[in-house]
Design an enzyme around this catalytic site. Structure first.
Site, PDB file in Angstrom:
ATOM      1  N   LYS B  33       2.729  -1.414 -10.492  1.00 21.36           N
ATOM      2  CA  LYS B  33       3.363  -1.156  -9.203  1.00 21.36           C
ATOM      3  C   LYS B  33       4.466  -0.121  -9.409  1.00 21.36           C
ATOM      4  O   LYS B  33       5.060  -0.068 -10.482  1.00 21.36           O
ATOM      5  CB  LYS B  33       3.969  -2.475  -8.689  1.00 21.36           C
ATOM      6  CG  LYS B  33       4.754  -2.370  -7.394  1.00 21.36           C
ATOM      7  CD  LYS B  33       3.846  -2.256  -6.199  1.00 21.36           C
ATOM      8  CE  LYS B  33       4.609  -1.905  -4.919  1.00 21.36           C
ATOM      9  NZ  LYS B  33       3.702  -1.402  -3.869  1.00 21.36           N
ATOM     10  N   GLY B  60       6.214  -0.719   1.397  1.00 26.06           N
ATOM     11  CA  GLY B  60       7.563  -0.178   1.250  1.00 26.06           C
ATOM     12  C   GLY B  60       8.100  -0.318  -0.163  1.00 26.06           C
ATOM     13  O   GLY B  60       9.295  -0.434  -0.389  1.00 26.06           O
ATOM     14  N   CYS B 118       4.407   8.234  -1.733  1.00 28.44           N
ATOM     15  CA  CYS B 118       4.316   6.990  -0.975  1.00 28.44           C
ATOM     16  C   CYS B 118       4.596   7.251   0.499  1.00 28.44           C
ATOM     17  O   CYS B 118       5.639   7.787   0.854  1.00 28.44           O
ATOM     18  CB  CYS B 118       5.293   5.937  -1.481  1.00 28.44           C
ATOM     19  SG  CYS B 118       5.091   4.412  -0.546  1.00 28.44           S
ATOM     20  N   ILE B 184      -6.365   9.977  -5.099  1.00 27.87           N
ATOM     21  CA  ILE B 184      -5.378  10.234  -4.073  1.00 27.87           C
ATOM     22  C   ILE B 184      -4.552   8.978  -3.812  1.00 27.87           C
ATOM     23  O   ILE B 184      -5.007   7.856  -4.066  1.00 27.87           O
ATOM     24  CB  ILE B 184      -6.041  10.669  -2.727  1.00 27.87           C
ATOM     25  CG1 ILE B 184      -7.001   9.598  -2.210  1.00 27.87           C
ATOM     26  CG2 ILE B 184      -6.703  12.001  -2.846  1.00 27.87           C
ATOM     27  CD1 ILE B 184      -7.646   9.882  -0.862  1.00 27.87           C
ATOM     28  N   ASN B 185      -3.361   9.191  -3.269  1.00 25.05           N
ATOM     29  CA  ASN B 185      -2.630   8.080  -2.679  1.00 25.05           C
ATOM     30  C   ASN B 185      -3.256   7.829  -1.306  1.00 25.05           C
ATOM     31  O   ASN B 185      -4.251   8.454  -0.936  1.00 25.05           O
ATOM     32  CB  ASN B 185      -1.138   8.417  -2.584  1.00 25.05           C
ATOM     33  CG  ASN B 185      -0.270   7.165  -2.627  1.00 25.05           C
ATOM     34  OD1 ASN B 185      -0.593   6.174  -1.981  1.00 25.05           O
ATOM     35  ND2 ASN B 185       0.820   7.207  -3.370  1.00 25.05           N
ATOM     36  N   THR B 186      -2.672   6.941  -0.532  1.00 30.13           N
ATOM     37  CA  THR B 186      -3.297   6.539   0.736  1.00 30.13           C
ATOM     38  C   THR B 186      -3.195   7.620   1.811  1.00 30.13           C
ATOM     39  O   THR B 186      -2.299   8.458   1.794  1.00 30.13           O
ATOM     40  CB  THR B 186      -2.629   5.263   1.257  1.00 30.13           C
ATOM     41  OG1 THR B 186      -1.218   5.471   1.272  1.00 30.13           O
ATOM     42  CG2 THR B 186      -2.960   4.075   0.381  1.00 30.13           C
ATOM     43  N   GLY B 236      -9.609   6.059  -4.960  1.00 30.46           N
ATOM     44  CA  GLY B 236      -9.832   5.998  -3.517  1.00 30.46           C
ATOM     45  C   GLY B 236     -11.139   5.303  -3.214  1.00 30.46           C
ATOM     46  O   GLY B 236     -12.210   5.897  -3.299  1.00 30.46           O
ATOM     47  N   GLY B 258      -8.538   0.552  -6.979  1.00 29.87           N
ATOM     48  CA  GLY B 258      -7.401   0.127  -6.164  1.00 29.87           C
ATOM     49  C   GLY B 258      -7.691  -1.131  -5.380  1.00 29.87           C
ATOM     50  O   GLY B 258      -7.863  -2.220  -5.933  1.00 29.87           O
TER      51      GLY B 258
HETATM   52  C1  LIG Z   1      -1.176  -2.713  -0.976  1.00 29.19           C
HETATM   53  C2  LIG Z   1      -1.083  -1.369  -1.655  1.00 29.19           C
HETATM   54  C3  LIG Z   1       0.079  -1.018  -2.353  1.00 29.19           C
HETATM   55  C4  LIG Z   1       0.179   0.219  -2.979  1.00 29.19           C
HETATM   56  N1  LIG Z   1       1.322   0.518  -3.676  1.00 29.19           N
HETATM   57  C5  LIG Z   1       1.421   1.700  -4.332  1.00 29.19           C
HETATM   58  C6  LIG Z   1       2.563   1.995  -5.131  1.00 29.19           C
HETATM   59  O1  LIG Z   1       3.500   1.190  -5.266  1.00 29.19           O
HETATM   60  N2  LIG Z   1       2.611   3.206  -5.767  1.00 29.19           N
HETATM   61  C7  LIG Z   1       1.594   4.118  -5.683  1.00 29.19           C
HETATM   62  O2  LIG Z   1       1.680   5.174  -6.296  1.00 29.19           O
HETATM   63  N3  LIG Z   1       0.483   3.855  -4.950  1.00 29.19           N
HETATM   64  C8  LIG Z   1       0.379   2.668  -4.273  1.00 29.19           C
HETATM   65  N4  LIG Z   1      -0.768   2.394  -3.551  1.00 29.19           N
HETATM   66  C9  LIG Z   1      -1.857   3.377  -3.475  1.00 29.19           C
HETATM   67  C10 LIG Z   1      -2.968   3.067  -4.483  1.00 29.19           C
HETATM   68  O3  LIG Z   1      -2.486   3.144  -5.800  1.00 29.19           O
HETATM   69  C11 LIG Z   1      -4.165   4.016  -4.311  1.00 29.19           C
HETATM   70  O4  LIG Z   1      -3.735   5.332  -4.548  1.00 29.19           O
HETATM   71  C12 LIG Z   1      -4.789   3.951  -2.936  1.00 29.19           C
HETATM   72  O5  LIG Z   1      -4.798   2.629  -2.457  1.00 29.19           O
HETATM   73  C13 LIG Z   1      -6.215   4.513  -2.892  1.00 29.19           C
HETATM   74  O6  LIG Z   1      -7.087   3.769  -3.724  1.00 29.19           O
HETATM   75  P1  LIG Z   1      -8.053   2.574  -3.193  1.00 29.19           P
HETATM   76  O7  LIG Z   1      -8.738   3.074  -1.966  1.00 29.19           O
HETATM   77  O8  LIG Z   1      -8.968   2.291  -4.305  1.00 29.19           O
HETATM   78  O9  LIG Z   1      -7.139   1.431  -2.877  1.00 29.19           O
HETATM   79  C14 LIG Z   1      -0.896   1.140  -2.906  1.00 29.19           C
HETATM   80  C15 LIG Z   1      -2.053   0.786  -2.215  1.00 29.19           C
HETATM   81  C16 LIG Z   1      -2.175  -0.458  -1.601  1.00 29.19           C
HETATM   82  C17 LIG Z   1      -3.438  -0.803  -0.877  1.00 29.19           C
END
Ligand SMILES: Cc1cc2nc3c(=O)[nH]c(=O)nc-3n(C[C@H](O)[C@H](O)[C@H](O)COP(=O)(O)O)c2cc1C
Ligand SMILES: Cc1cc2nc3c(=O)[nH]c(=O)nc-3n(C[C@H](O)[C@H](O)[C@H](O)COP(=O)(O)OP(=O)(O)OC[C@H]3O[C@@H](n4cnc5c(N)ncnc54)[C@H](O)[C@@H]3O)c2cc1C
Ligand code: FES
Lengths: 269, 296
Positions: B33, B60, B118, B184-186, B236, B258
């Site tokens: 995290k 957050g 983020c 990617i991030n979200t 992703g 993820g």
């Molecule tokens: C509940 C949740 C919390 C996340 N927290 C973080 C975080 O603290 N730092 C970060 O870099 N990405 C965070 N992410 C993004 C994930 O690391 C990832 O980039 C994103 O979810 C896309 O991958 P996925 O579709 O496989 O989940 C978070 C995603 C989710 C769903």
């Protein structure tokens, strides 16, 4: 021990409009599960809906467990279409169950609506370990949604019925019923149901000097403490955190710890 | 890394939450995290909404802070023999640098992943009109250089997909000294309850993840891979070995699982096993032969 297991559906019955009882087979999960704990249920094998659904262990048997659930939306609707003989992936047991405290003189279960699902296993454990079986306040909107009354009675519980529309038992809210039972400092109240019912029940218990445990609900992704999605605000810090996770710090909480005002505005799920 | 599979930051806690389901040392690495200098309480609930084949989150960046990470979380992961990618988050380049320095000094990380992307925190100090650091190439340069100067650990920059052209921020990170990027991030998104007319997240907007975003992520990896020399960690919507291999074929060197860990905590291990099985079935000696091997 925690498991992810494909469990065979042994029985699956409609018990009231939109309410189902599903019995699953798993000796491992049954052996590990405690009353008040929950599991994450995979409603379909495909990825839509994506998340598992949290459900508590309603009854725990030697060879498996029973879920009791209400069809709310898409996920539970799909679950209700499963038939005996099929398997369903279950992850659990998860969370903290109800502590069993036989030394207390009086135990009162306060159940609202589908919140009743949390209690048959607890009532059995209390009936087996305590001097006298728990009293049960069973409240629901209407007569046909008063579930498990006979099951509680078969365990020796006194059952007080209440409905919002007066179609069975008293026309009263659960918290009011509790007030009338006169809880005191030696009483432990267990509450599960709609948020407003739990907060009013907690307030009645607090005024009477009784302890009160509540089983909370929150939107969950992982059920295991990893996503930090299921938090509620606590009045006191827990391990240095103000936000507590319903899945691993609960779902059973001491009602006095919960910031009910914050919680009510956040979750009218 | 012993294999090209890790878990995505924020979807696997600090590793300890899921390690009862399988041996996390079998993964290429455990990505933590996001960790900040001070503990963070995160956003108010509700923080999650399920959406078609995915979810929106607005956690957050709730986290225990660097002190507790160093005293409790990292030592625990070490007892489990896990390779650690420490994901960090700060309010300024100096804070990121400080985090990286402390992680390296304490031996608490094998690599650093800087979360410059983020969507769920609101900071004053982001560059010119950009909401996220990684929406500005200038900001990426400043932040990446600061972290680069602070540590010799492998440094990955995690970028947001919420940009016009992913190649620009990816190149900015490379030029500033990153050893790799994580894509990617979200994706930014929101959901409204039509009955109450209220937003479903307390934060109103959140980040979309899960299988729903996979095609977007694969395309971004493919775009970035064509211009970068440094490796990409593809992320992703990976739900199993087949989708992980998609990312490798698009040009990723490694992948992270993820949100699918929420559905099945052992998904990342299944991906490790599934890739091995795929290589055998296709008689491929080295997984690296798959990188960028899409045949168009
Ligand atoms: C509940 C949740 C919390 C996340 N927290 C973080 C975080 O603290 N730092 C970060 O870099 N990405 C965070 N992410 C993004 C994930 O690391 C990832 O980039 C994103 O979810 C896309 O991958 P996925 O579709 O496989 O989940 C978070 C995603 C989710 C769903
Ligand atoms: C610890 C715990 C134990 C539970 N035990 C039971 C039980 O024994 N019997 C029972 O009928 N219900 C129980 N619930 C509530 C149950 O999980 C929801 O009714 C169910 O998830 C609704 O899914 P859906 O797809 O039908 O509804 P939708 O409204 O379509 O669901 C959309 C999303 O919101 C989530 N969601 C919706 N309502 C709730 C809710 N009340 N709590 C948590 N998440 C919700 C869903 O999981 C899903 O991700 C429990 C909840 C928790 C947290
Ligand atoms: S459901 Fe993920 S932390 Fe509670």
């Amino acid at each position: 021990m925690r498991y992810i297991q494909d469990c065979e559906i042994v029985a699956h019955d409609l018990v009231a409009p939109k309410h189902w009882r599903m019995r699953l087979r798993s000796e491992d999960i049954a052996r590990a599960a405690q009353p008040g704990q929950f599991c994450m249920v995979e409603v379909v094998e495909t990825l839509y809906p994506f998340l598992r659904r949290p459900m508590c262990f309603s009854e725990i048997h030697d060879d498996g467990f029973t879920l009791l659930y209400k069809v709310e939306g898409e996920g539970t609707q799909l679950l209700s279409q499963r038939v005996p003989g099929q398997t369903c992936s279950i992850q659990g047991p998860l969370g903290n169950g109800f502590p069993i405290a036989p030394e207390l003189e009086r135990h009162v279960i306060v159940s609202g609506g589908i919140g009743v699902a949390a209690f048959p296993a607890l009532a059995r454990a209390l009936a087996e370990t305590c001097g006298r079986p728990p009293e049960v306040i069973l409240a629901a909107r209407t007569r046909e949604l008063l579930l498990c009354a006979d099951l509680f009675r078969s365990l020796g519980c006194t059952v007080h019925l209440a409905t919002d529309d007066g179609s069975a038992g008293e026309k009263a809210y659960a918290a009011r019923m509790l007030e009338r039972l006169g809880p005191g400092p030696g009483t432990l109240v267990y509450a599960c149901g709609p948020m407003i019912m739990m907060s009013t029940t907690a307030a009645v218990a607090a005024r009477a000097g009784a302890s009160c445990l509540v089983s909370l609900e929150a939107q969950m992704a992982c059920g295991d403490g990893a996503c930090l999605g299921c938090v509620v605000e606590s009045k006191v810090e827990h391990e240095g955190e103000k936000m507590v996770r319903v899945c691993v710090d609960g779902p059973v909480f001491d009602a006095a710890l919960i910031d009910w005002e914050a919680h009510n505005t956040a979750y009218d799920l | 890394m012993k294999n090209p599979v890790t878990v995505a930051s924020g979807t696997f806690g600090y590793g300890e939450e899921f390690d009862r389901y399988f041996d996390v040392s079998l993964l290429g690495a455990v990505t933590t995290k996001s960790i900040s200098l001070k503990p963070r309480a995160g956003n108010k609930p509700p923080r999650l909404v399920e959406t078609p084949a995915g979810l929106l989150n607005a956690i957050g960046l709730q986290n225990v802070g660097i002190d507790r990470f160093l005293s409790q979380k990292a030592p625990y992961l070490r007892t489990r023999n896990a390779t650690i990618i420490a994901n960090i988050y700060g309010h300024s380049p100096e804070e990121y640098a400080e985090l990286a320095r402390r992680l390296e000094a304490e031996g608490a990380a094998d690599a650093i992943e800087a979360n410059l992307s983020c969507p769920n925190v609101h900071d004053a100090r982001t560059a010119k009109g950009a909401v996220l650091v990684s929406q500005s190439c200038e900001a990426i340069t400043v932040y990446t250089q600061a972290i680069r100067d602070a540590t010799r650990l492998p440094l990955y920059i995690k970028l947001t997909p919420n940009v016009m052209n992913i190649q620009e921020p990816a190149l900015a990170a490379e030029a500033a000294g990153a050893d790799g990027v994580c894509l990617i991030n979200t994706l930014l998104g929101m959901a409204i309850n039509p009955e109450t007319r209220k937003p479903r997240l307390a934060n109103i907007v959140g980040g979309l993840s899960g299988p729903a975003i996979r095609p977007v992520a694969v395309k971004m990896v493919w775009d970035a891979a064509r211009v970068l020399r440094i490796p990409i960690i593809g992320t992703g919507g990976i739900s199993g070995a087949a989708s992980a291999i998609e990312f490798l074929l698009a040009g990723a060197t490694a992948v992270s699982v993820g949100s699918m860990s929420f559905r099945r905590p052992d998904t990342a291990l299944r991906v490790v096993e599934g890739i091995a099985e795929y290589l055998k079935r296709h008689q491929i000696a080295d997984v690296n032969q798959l990188i960028g091997a899409m045949q168009a």
